[in-house]
Design an enzyme around this catalytic site. Structure first.
Site, PDB file in Angstrom:
ATOM      1  N   LYS A  42       0.818  -1.215   0.000  1.00 17.51           N
ATOM      2  CA  LYS A  42       0.000   0.000   0.000  1.00 17.51           C
ATOM      3  C   LYS A  42       0.851   1.265   0.000  1.00 17.51           C
ATOM      4  O   LYS A  42       0.440   2.307  -0.462  1.00 17.51           O
ATOM      5  CB  LYS A  42      -0.924   0.029   1.222  1.00 17.51           C
ATOM      6  CG  LYS A  42      -0.170   0.011   2.553  1.00 17.51           C
ATOM      7  CD  LYS A  42      -1.102  -0.014   3.742  1.00 17.51           C
ATOM      8  CE  LYS A  42      -1.535  -1.401   4.148  1.00 17.51           C
ATOM      9  NZ  LYS A  42      -0.502  -2.305   4.680  1.00 17.51           N
TER      10      LYS A  42
ATOM     11  N   HIS B 264       1.238  -3.227  15.144  1.00 19.51           N
ATOM     12  CA  HIS B 264       1.862  -2.109  14.415  1.00 19.51           C
ATOM     13  C   HIS B 264       1.943  -0.952  15.402  1.00 19.51           C
ATOM     14  O   HIS B 264       0.920  -0.534  15.950  1.00 19.51           O
ATOM     15  CB  HIS B 264       1.009  -1.750  13.195  1.00 19.51           C
ATOM     16  CG  HIS B 264       1.732  -0.889  12.186  1.00 19.51           C
ATOM     17  ND1 HIS B 264       2.368   0.285  12.527  1.00 19.51           N
ATOM     18  CD2 HIS B 264       1.927  -1.049  10.857  1.00 19.51           C
ATOM     19  CE1 HIS B 264       2.912   0.811  11.440  1.00 19.51           C
ATOM     20  NE2 HIS B 264       2.674   0.027  10.411  1.00 19.51           N
TER      21      HIS B 264
ATOM     22  N   GLU C  66       6.379  -5.644   8.615  1.00 14.73           N
ATOM     23  CA  GLU C  66       5.668  -5.140   7.426  1.00 14.73           C
ATOM     24  C   GLU C  66       6.082  -3.706   7.115  1.00 14.73           C
ATOM     25  O   GLU C  66       5.253  -2.801   7.070  1.00 14.73           O
ATOM     26  CB  GLU C  66       4.153  -5.185   7.678  1.00 14.73           C
ATOM     27  CG  GLU C  66       3.591  -6.570   7.895  1.00 14.73           C
ATOM     28  CD  GLU C  66       2.168  -6.547   8.448  1.00 14.73           C
ATOM     29  OE1 GLU C  66       1.633  -5.446   8.714  1.00 14.73           O
ATOM     30  OE2 GLU C  66       1.609  -7.624   8.634  1.00 14.73           O
TER      31      GLU C  66
ATOM     32  N   ASP D 107       0.509  15.630   7.758  1.00 12.75           N
ATOM     33  CA  ASP D 107       1.921  15.599   8.087  1.00 12.75           C
ATOM     34  C   ASP D 107       2.620  16.750   7.354  1.00 12.75           C
ATOM     35  O   ASP D 107       2.706  16.734   6.140  1.00 12.75           O
ATOM     36  CB  ASP D 107       2.442  14.241   7.553  1.00 12.75           C
ATOM     37  CG  ASP D 107       3.862  13.989   7.927  1.00 12.75           C
ATOM     38  OD1 ASP D 107       4.426  14.805   8.648  1.00 12.75           O
ATOM     39  OD2 ASP D 107       4.404  12.963   7.491  1.00 12.75           O
TER      40      ASP D 107
ATOM     41  N   TYR E 216       3.468   6.655   0.661  1.00 13.66           N
ATOM     42  CA  TYR E 216       2.074   7.120   0.713  1.00 13.66           C
ATOM     43  C   TYR E 216       1.901   8.410  -0.104  1.00 13.66           C
ATOM     44  O   TYR E 216       1.272   9.362   0.341  1.00 13.66           O
ATOM     45  CB  TYR E 216       1.617   7.309   2.172  1.00 13.66           C
ATOM     46  CG  TYR E 216       1.871   6.062   2.983  1.00 13.66           C
ATOM     47  CD1 TYR E 216       1.087   4.931   2.790  1.00 13.66           C
ATOM     48  CD2 TYR E 216       2.918   5.989   3.889  1.00 13.66           C
ATOM     49  CE1 TYR E 216       1.340   3.759   3.481  1.00 13.66           C
ATOM     50  CE2 TYR E 216       3.179   4.824   4.592  1.00 13.66           C
ATOM     51  CZ  TYR E 216       2.380   3.715   4.382  1.00 13.66           C
ATOM     52  OH  TYR E 216       2.645   2.558   5.061  1.00 13.66           O
TER      53      TYR E 216
HETATM   54  N1  PLP Z   1       1.204  -3.001   8.004  1.00 15.80           N
HETATM   55  C1  PLP Z   1      -0.045  -2.512   8.134  1.00 15.80           C
HETATM   56  C2  PLP Z   1      -1.129  -3.450   8.548  1.00 15.80           C
HETATM   57  C3  PLP Z   1      -0.307  -1.163   7.888  1.00 15.80           C
HETATM   58  O1  PLP Z   1      -1.547  -0.691   8.011  1.00 15.80           O
HETATM   59  C4  PLP Z   1       0.754  -0.325   7.463  1.00 15.80           C
HETATM   60  C5  PLP Z   1       0.516   1.098   7.186  1.00 15.80           C
HETATM   61  O2  PLP Z   1      -0.570   1.575   7.044  1.00 15.80           O
HETATM   62  C6  PLP Z   1       2.028  -0.887   7.306  1.00 15.80           C
HETATM   63  C7  PLP Z   1       2.216  -2.212   7.609  1.00 15.80           C
HETATM   64  C8  PLP Z   1       3.213  -0.077   6.855  1.00 15.80           C
HETATM   65  O3  PLP Z   1       3.592   0.835   7.811  1.00 15.80           O
HETATM   66  P1  PLP Z   1       4.881   1.756   7.626  1.00 15.80           P
HETATM   67  O4  PLP Z   1       4.796   2.381   6.290  1.00 15.80           O
HETATM   68  O5  PLP Z   1       4.829   2.699   8.750  1.00 15.80           O
HETATM   69  O6  PLP Z   1       6.085   0.882   7.714  1.00 15.80           O
END
Ligand code: PLP
Length: 400
Positions: free
Chosen positions: A67, A196, A273, A317, A376
């Site tokens: 994502k 998380h 993740e 942000d 993002y």
């Molecule tokens: N895992 C889950 C379930 C998430 O919702 C997100 C971010 O929305 C991430 C991992 C990735 O987080 P980050 O970009 O802070 O590493």
């Protein structure tokens, strides 16, 4: 990570290009009459980040959070370098499988999934997912009963993260027993715990707080007579640069405290993740100046990308923008700077990219280069007013 440690499979250039070289590269692209915004993806930066991850956290297998930035070339490189993937939907799973990645390198890390997506995961063999409600267990029982599960737990919000997840995701402490019992009764297999600490975290002591809750959950499962849990998913929240050294030290300390490498814990798989860590500094955005107005002492500019496009994160942000002006039009440029406002291209009055920002005199067809624009950004933009975020092209550097 099990007995064998995760391994970086890098080749080619494993260094990010310098900012100067990046600007030089962008100058060569824009002088060939490019006017629409574009990204530059630094392949060396990706390789260097993956290498850094495996160097600092060899016991934690990263599953890149798609994502964050689903750019196809970026995903392909991540796949080649040996990461797994966190997919949140059918479409994200399809994208990753289409790269030839095997389904066991995917975690379906969305606690609430449409039934059609669960059916699809069962069909293609994605056999690891998260849950935090009885309803989700019922859907999984119906459509994918052999799927291994991770119970997503809500952890103390001590990380100072810009984006917090606790109000929507994660079982509360008093929900954990009923959920584990429900899984047990349904004969579903709960292999471990997922959490998380929040995205763009700044206090990594939060990993210790989170792992304490995770350890309690492992112990609770054992007390209830569930098969021994053996997967710990520590989520995302990491940023690259010096903060990563801090974060990885905190993770190692917390693991040592709650999941030490000793008899009883052998076979424990540790996964994460990370999204932002890999994507953010790998992408640079170039946007051209398309309009100008002088109001009092303030220079106002319009550029070709904005808050409805790559800069949607500005809604939450504000201190992330690192910007280099690239002047092509001004004859005899001086070093004098002006208080400037930079607007995005849409008719939305809130489409403001920079305010009270010092910039040198610029004109239409000059450029602004925005660094660290991979996390993002394009994935959260829309095509409002016909400015098509989805069509922003990507150039590559350092591909050999
Ligand atoms: N895992 C889950 C379930 C998430 O919702 C997100 C971010 O929305 C991430 C991992 C990735 O987080 P980050 O970009 O802070 O590493």
């Amino acid at each position: 990570m099990e007995a064998t440690e995760a391994k970086f499979m890098g080749n080619g250039v494993e260094k990010p290009v310098s900012r100067d070289d990046l600007i030089h590269f962008i100058r060569s692209v824009v002088s060939s009459n490019e006017t629409d915004p574009f990204y530059v993806l630094d392949m060396g930066a990706i390789r260097s980040l993956v290498k850094t991850w495996f160097h600092n956290l060899p016991m934690v297998q990263p599953f890149y959070a798609v994502k964050c930035n689903p750019n196809p070339a970026f995903l392909k490189e991540m796949a080649a370098l040996g990461t797994g993937f966190d997919c949140a939907s059918l479409a994200e799973i399809q994208t990753i499988l289409s790269l030839g990645v095997s389904p066991d390198r995917i975690v379906f890390a969305n606690t609430c999934k449409p039934e059609s997506h669960i059916k699809y995961a069962a069909k293609v063999g994605v056999n690891l997912t998260t849950f935090d409600s009885k309803c989700e267990l019922e859907k999984i029982k119906r459509w994918h009963p052999n799927c291994a599960l991770l119970i997503r737990i809500k952890v103390p919000e001590t990380s100072g993260a810009t984006f917090k997840f606790g109000s929507k995701f994660g079982a509360l402490p008093d929900e954990i027993v009923p959920l584990l019992r429900a899984a047990q009764e349904a004969k579903l297999q709960v292999n471990g715990v997922s959490f998380h600490i929040g995205s763009r975290a700044s206090n990594f002591h939060a990993f210790e707080d989170a792992m304490q809750v995770a350890k309690t959950t492992f112990d609770t499962a054992a007390r209830l007579g569930l098969p021994k849990m053996h997967v710990l998913n520590i989520g995302g929240g990491f940023t690259s640069g010096p903060k990563f050294t801090e974060a990885s030290s905190a993770v190692k300390l917390a693991l040592q405290k709650y999941f030490p490498n000793e008899p009883g814990n052998e076979g424990l798989k540790i996964m994460a993740e990370p999204g932002r860590f890999f994507a953010n500094s790998s992408f640079t955005l170039a946007a051209s100046i398309i309009g100008k107005r002088i109001r009092g002492g303030v220079r106002e500019y319009w550029i070709s990308d904005g808050v409805s496009g790559s800069m949607n994160f500005l809604k939450y942000d504000h201190d992330q923008m690192v910007c280099t002006p690239l002047r092509l039009t001004i004859k005899n440029p001086t070093c004098k700077t002006w208080n400037s406002t930079v607007f995005g291209p849409t008719c939305d009055a809130a489409d403001i990219v920079l305010k009270d920002f010092e910039l040198p005199e610029l004109d239409v067809n000059d450029w602004l280069v925005f660094h660290n624009m991979g996390a993002y950004t394009s994935s959260r933009g829309n095509d409002f007013n016909g400015f098509k975020t989805s069509a922003i092209p990507t150039y590559f550097t350092n591909t050999n």
